[in-house]
Design an enzyme around this catalytic site. Sequence first.
Site, short mmCIF file in Angstrom:
data_model
loop_
_atom_site.label_atom_id
_atom_site.label_comp_id
_atom_site.label_asym_id
_atom_site.label_seq_id
_atom_site.Cartn_x
_atom_site.Cartn_y
_atom_site.Cartn_z
N CYS A 91 0.82 -1.22 0.00
CA CYS A 91 0.00 0.00 0.00
C CYS A 91 0.85 1.27 0.00
O CYS A 91 0.63 2.17 -0.81
CB CYS A 91 -0.95 -0.01 1.19
SG CYS A 91 -2.11 -1.38 1.18
N GLU A 92 1.82 1.34 0.91
CA GLU A 92 2.66 2.53 0.95
C GLU A 92 3.61 2.57 -0.25
O GLU A 92 3.98 3.64 -0.72
CB GLU A 92 3.46 2.60 2.25
CG GLU A 92 2.62 2.52 3.52
CD GLU A 92 1.59 3.64 3.66
OE1 GLU A 92 1.49 4.51 2.77
OE2 GLU A 92 0.86 3.63 4.67
N GLY A 93 3.98 1.40 -0.74
CA GLY A 93 4.79 1.36 -1.95
C GLY A 93 4.07 1.96 -3.14
O GLY A 93 4.68 2.57 -4.02
#
Length: 300
Positions: free
Chosen positions: A206-208
């Site tokens: 998700c943060e990637g």
Amino acid sequence: MAEITLEPSDLMAQTNKRIVPKFTEIFPVEDANYPYSAFIASVRKDVIKHCTDHKGIFQPVLPPEKKVPELWLYTELKTRTSSITLAIRMDNLYLVGFRTPGGVWWEFGKDGDTHLLGDNPRWLGFGGRYQDLIGNKGLETVTMGRAEMTRAVNDLAKKKKMATLEEEEVQMQMQMPEAADLAAAAAADPQADTKSKLVKLVVMVCEGLRFNTVSRTVDAGFNSQHGVTLTVTQGKQVQKWDRISKAAFEWADHPTAVIPDMQKLGIKDKNEAARIVALVKNQTTACATAASADNDDDEA
């Protein structure tokens, strides 16, 4: 973040609705010939098809956030022996839950909460904010990489009950160097191991997707035997993605605006924000979101 209160009509609609993802991306986790960067780039490309351009904002803007999500994406993480499927909201890129090879969906939340997933999901028994997953620790304490993702997938794929499996896994891992830490964590929280595995996937996937800095950092150390971690500053930026997105909209209207809380994060203007953030959360709706897998902790 603040939790939403769904209207009865929303609850009924969600109960009767079967999720159909806009796309499913498969990542062969243990295939050294398939770079993490290629996986993230492919998912981002498909997400951007559902984004909009906003005057004055360099990055693509995600679809408006809804109380009941309308747009979903799945990512199937496959190891040599198992796999899990992540269900991610398209409107904010929050992980909501995961499906095991047996077809069981596990969703962030507990009894009394409102399910967002279909197919009779089970509650994990805890929320999805970083505070729920790692407490007061910083994201720089989360170790990631190909080996970490492989272990996370293999362990989560075996999940059958809320607590007993975690206790079994800790017993199996007692020969590992960090055995003492695992034992202490399990004594305090039987679900500590599941939370640890999930937070790794939240950051890597998700943060990637959200952050250029995260995807680059993870990619650079993805094959390292020792794993890879974010810097303290990167971790703080990740937990303020919602606020950075708001700042992007502010800078769109006032390009020279000085935003103190952005300066504290090392982000002086929209050019710097564009270097750090790949996808911006839509700010044109006042809809609050439910606590899900990787909510910012701004409003905790």
